[in-house]
Design a protein around this motif. Structure first.
Motif, PDB file in Angstrom:
ATOM      1  N   ALA A 231       5.638   4.516   2.526  1.00 30.10           N
ATOM      2  CA  ALA A 231       5.491   5.958   2.484  1.00 30.10           C
ATOM      3  C   ALA A 231       6.353   7.051   1.588  1.00 30.10           C
ATOM      4  O   ALA A 231       7.491   6.909   1.563  1.00 30.10           O
ATOM      5  CB  ALA A 231       5.481   6.660   3.998  1.00 30.10           C
ATOM      6  N   HIS A 232       5.647   7.628   0.903  1.00 29.75           N
ATOM      7  CA  HIS A 232       6.157   8.542  -0.104  1.00 29.75           C
ATOM      8  C   HIS A 232       6.343   9.928   0.154  1.00 29.75           C
ATOM      9  O   HIS A 232       5.079  10.635   0.247  1.00 29.75           O
ATOM     10  CB  HIS A 232       5.598   8.356  -1.751  1.00 29.75           C
ATOM     11  CG  HIS A 232       6.128   9.360  -2.659  1.00 29.75           C
ATOM     12  ND1 HIS A 232       5.520   9.428  -3.857  1.00 29.75           N
ATOM     13  CD2 HIS A 232       7.097  10.048  -2.663  1.00 29.75           C
ATOM     14  CE1 HIS A 232       6.032  10.288  -4.691  1.00 29.75           C
ATOM     15  NE2 HIS A 232       7.175  10.776  -4.034  1.00 29.75           N
ATOM     16  N   LEU A 233       7.246  10.470   0.999  1.00 33.10           N
ATOM     17  CA  LEU A 233       7.192  11.831   1.289  1.00 33.10           C
ATOM     18  C   LEU A 233       7.358  13.083   0.361  1.00 33.10           C
ATOM     19  O   LEU A 233       8.538  13.165  -0.162  1.00 33.10           O
ATOM     20  CB  LEU A 233       8.388  12.006   2.429  1.00 33.10           C
ATOM     21  CG  LEU A 233       8.041  10.847   3.688  1.00 33.10           C
ATOM     22  CD1 LEU A 233       9.273  11.213   4.568  1.00 33.10           C
ATOM     23  CD2 LEU A 233       6.834  11.248   4.479  1.00 33.10           C
ATOM     24  N   MET A 234       6.238  13.747   0.033  1.00 29.38           N
ATOM     25  CA  MET A 234       6.496  14.852  -0.974  1.00 29.38           C
ATOM     26  C   MET A 234       6.170  16.249   0.300  1.00 29.38           C
ATOM     27  O   MET A 234       5.242  16.771   0.155  1.00 29.38           O
ATOM     28  CB  MET A 234       5.413  14.748  -1.822  1.00 29.38           C
ATOM     29  CG  MET A 234       5.670  13.903  -3.029  1.00 29.38           C
ATOM     30  SD  MET A 234       4.199  13.085  -4.034  1.00 29.38           S
ATOM     31  CE  MET A 234       3.692  12.085  -2.964  1.00 29.38           C
ATOM     32  N   VAL A 235       7.504  16.324   1.030  1.00 29.96           N
ATOM     33  CA  VAL A 235       7.071  17.260   2.143  1.00 29.96           C
ATOM     34  C   VAL A 235       8.426  18.092   1.982  1.00 29.96           C
ATOM     35  O   VAL A 235       9.551  17.701   1.815  1.00 29.96           O
ATOM     36  CB  VAL A 235       6.886  16.667   3.519  1.00 29.96           C
ATOM     37  CG1 VAL A 235       5.604  15.786   3.425  1.00 29.96           C
ATOM     38  CG2 VAL A 235       8.125  15.663   3.922  1.00 29.96           C
TER      39      VAL A 235
ATOM     40  N   ILE B 102       0.999  -1.251   0.015  1.00 35.87           N
ATOM     41  CA  ILE B 102      -0.198   0.111  -0.155  1.00 35.87           C
ATOM     42  C   ILE B 102       0.691   1.192  -0.193  1.00 35.87           C
ATOM     43  O   ILE B 102       1.704   1.414   0.961  1.00 35.87           O
ATOM     44  CB  ILE B 102      -0.925   0.016   1.232  1.00 35.87           C
ATOM     45  CG1 ILE B 102      -1.814  -1.250   1.166  1.00 35.87           C
ATOM     46  CG2 ILE B 102      -1.746   1.175   1.207  1.00 35.87           C
ATOM     47  CD1 ILE B 102      -2.612  -1.544   0.169  1.00 35.87           C
ATOM     48  N   HIS B 103       0.734   1.965  -0.862  1.00 36.05           N
ATOM     49  CA  HIS B 103       1.449   3.159  -1.198  1.00 36.05           C
ATOM     50  C   HIS B 103       0.640   4.404  -0.543  1.00 36.05           C
ATOM     51  O   HIS B 103      -0.260   4.752  -0.808  1.00 36.05           O
ATOM     52  CB  HIS B 103       1.749   3.451  -2.717  1.00 36.05           C
ATOM     53  CG  HIS B 103       2.480   4.699  -3.368  1.00 36.05           C
ATOM     54  ND1 HIS B 103       3.835   4.404  -3.307  1.00 36.05           N
ATOM     55  CD2 HIS B 103       2.366   5.865  -3.727  1.00 36.05           C
ATOM     56  CE1 HIS B 103       4.613   5.811  -3.587  1.00 36.05           C
ATOM     57  NE2 HIS B 103       3.516   6.582  -3.753  1.00 36.05           N
ATOM     58  N   LEU B 104       1.512   5.247   0.207  1.00 31.55           N
ATOM     59  CA  LEU B 104       1.093   6.292   0.984  1.00 31.55           C
ATOM     60  C   LEU B 104       1.712   7.641   0.501  1.00 31.55           C
ATOM     61  O   LEU B 104       2.824   7.907   0.732  1.00 31.55           O
ATOM     62  CB  LEU B 104       1.192   6.125   2.452  1.00 31.55           C
ATOM     63  CG  LEU B 104       0.640   4.877   2.957  1.00 31.55           C
ATOM     64  CD1 LEU B 104       1.236   4.564   4.478  1.00 31.55           C
ATOM     65  CD2 LEU B 104      -0.985   4.559   3.034  1.00 31.55           C
ATOM     66  N   ASP B 105       1.127   8.504  -0.304  1.00 31.43           N
ATOM     67  CA  ASP B 105       1.364   9.786  -0.731  1.00 31.43           C
ATOM     68  C   ASP B 105       1.363  10.793   0.411  1.00 31.43           C
ATOM     69  O   ASP B 105       0.326  11.530   0.547  1.00 31.43           O
ATOM     70  CB  ASP B 105       0.686  10.119  -1.876  1.00 31.43           C
ATOM     71  CG  ASP B 105       1.206   9.300  -3.140  1.00 31.43           C
ATOM     72  OD1 ASP B 105       2.380   8.945  -3.271  1.00 31.43           O
ATOM     73  OD2 ASP B 105       0.298   8.611  -3.886  1.00 31.43           O
ATOM     74  N   LEU B 106       2.349  11.251   1.154  1.00 32.90           N
ATOM     75  CA  LEU B 106       1.985  12.157   1.988  1.00 32.90           C
ATOM     76  C   LEU B 106       2.775  13.389   1.519  1.00 32.90           C
ATOM     77  O   LEU B 106       3.677  13.757   1.122  1.00 32.90           O
ATOM     78  CB  LEU B 106       3.037  11.856   3.217  1.00 32.90           C
ATOM     79  CG  LEU B 106       2.410  10.793   4.379  1.00 32.90           C
ATOM     80  CD1 LEU B 106       2.688   9.408   4.009  1.00 32.90           C
ATOM     81  CD2 LEU B 106       2.517  11.291   5.491  1.00 32.90           C
TER      82      LEU B 106
ATOM     83  N   VAL C 285       8.374   2.563  -9.725  1.00 34.90           N
ATOM     84  CA  VAL C 285       7.964   3.654 -10.815  1.00 34.90           C
ATOM     85  C   VAL C 285       6.642   4.230 -10.402  1.00 34.90           C
ATOM     86  O   VAL C 285       5.654   3.365 -10.052  1.00 34.90           O
ATOM     87  CB  VAL C 285       7.677   3.080 -12.393  1.00 34.90           C
ATOM     88  CG1 VAL C 285       7.330   4.024 -13.315  1.00 34.90           C
ATOM     89  CG2 VAL C 285       9.167   2.454 -12.738  1.00 34.90           C
ATOM     90  N   ASP C 286       6.399   5.600 -10.377  1.00 35.93           N
ATOM     91  CA  ASP C 286       5.275   6.028  -9.757  1.00 35.93           C
ATOM     92  C   ASP C 286       4.797   7.196 -10.646  1.00 35.93           C
ATOM     93  O   ASP C 286       5.271   8.154 -10.860  1.00 35.93           O
ATOM     94  CB  ASP C 286       5.612   6.518  -8.549  1.00 35.93           C
ATOM     95  CG  ASP C 286       4.456   7.195  -7.568  1.00 35.93           C
ATOM     96  OD1 ASP C 286       3.257   6.978  -7.981  1.00 35.93           O
ATOM     97  OD2 ASP C 286       4.727   7.680  -6.836  1.00 35.93           O
ATOM     98  N   GLY C 287       3.588   6.961 -11.237  1.00 39.67           N
ATOM     99  CA  GLY C 287       2.750   7.979 -11.760  1.00 39.67           C
ATOM    100  C   GLY C 287       2.210   7.426 -13.349  1.00 39.67           C
ATOM    101  O   GLY C 287       2.932   7.408 -14.156  1.00 39.67           O
TER     102      GLY C 287
HETATM  103 ZN    ZN Z   1       3.632   8.430  -4.773  1.00 37.83          ZN
END
Ligand code: ZN
Ligand code: DX5
Length: 214
Positions: A63-67, A30-34, A172-174
């Motif tokens: 967890a994918h941190l976009m912070v 489960i991928h979590l976009d923060l 790979v994401d997106g």
């Molecule tokens: Zn992501």
């Protein structure tokens, strides 16, 4: 090779999150976009929701941190129980140090690479990484179009890791869907992230299997 599928809950119906998680039985992760509304324009969710997700699935959490301050998230997410943690290298002064901190917590450490960022910028960090998250859209939103140029980047990284870092995983994401998934797998992707393609479909298991090519 059959890839692992990381289902991103960013496109899930949050009012029925428990049911949505149950319907993801075919997913591996489960991928979590923060997202914090600073590093990327969008704001997503934080620790309470991640805790809730942890209680309702046994799958590995990614967890994918976009912070702008990923350092602050490492210990709280470790306590909640994530297995993979990636951050964007331009958000920290000392990415090498942060990778060591994540690994010291017993979590797989990844670096996320935007579509406009060349592979060469992370080459010195590859020996320390467990995985590289190659972004095939600009971070911030689900349901954007796949950027085909990144395929070359995946192939380049695959060639480097085959020679020097065979344990390194490529995620790979997106914009991942069933028309580009086989090219991504053949180029070297081990983990495919998908949000909208799964959640807009009627049968999540069939859709996940179509991404795996089975
Ligand atoms: Zn992501
Ligand atoms: C974008 C996120 C992605 C996103 C993928 O910033 O990192 O994980 O949820 O969404 P889709 O699969 O719809 O492109």
């Amino acid at each position: 090779m059959i890839p692992l599928i990381a289902a991103s809950v960013l496109s899930a119906d949050f009012s029925r999150l428990g049911e949505e998680l149950q319907a993801l039985s075919a997913a591996d992760i489960i991928h979590l976009d923060l997202m914090d509304g600073h590093y990327v324009p969008n704001l997503s969710f934080g620790y309470p929701l991640v805790q809730c997700i942890r209680k309702h699935t046994d799958k590995a959490l990614d967890a994918h941190l976009m912070v702008t301050n990923p350092e602050a998230y490492v210990d709280p997410l470790t306590e909640i129980g994530v297995q993979y943690l990636s951050f964007h290298q331009e958000t920290v002064y000392h990415p090498h140090r942060l990778i060591q901190r994540i690994k010291a917590n017993g979590i797989k450490a990844g670096l996320a690479l935007n579509p406009g960022t060349p592979l060469g910028t992370i080459e010195a960090l590859l020996p320390d990484l467990d995985f590289v998250l190659i972004m095939s859209v600009n971070p911030g939103y689900s349901a954007q179009s796949f950027i085909p140029n990144v395929i070359r980047k995946i192939s380049e990284l695959d060639a480097i890791r085959k020679q020097y870092y065979p344990e390194l995983q490529i995620e790979v994401d997106g914009g991942v869907n069933d028309t580009n998934s086989s090219t991504l797998i053949n180029s070297g992707a081990d983990i495919l992230v998908s949000a909208s393609f799964i959640f807009k479909s009627d049968n999540y298991s069939n859709t996940i299997n179509s991404l795996k090519g089975i």
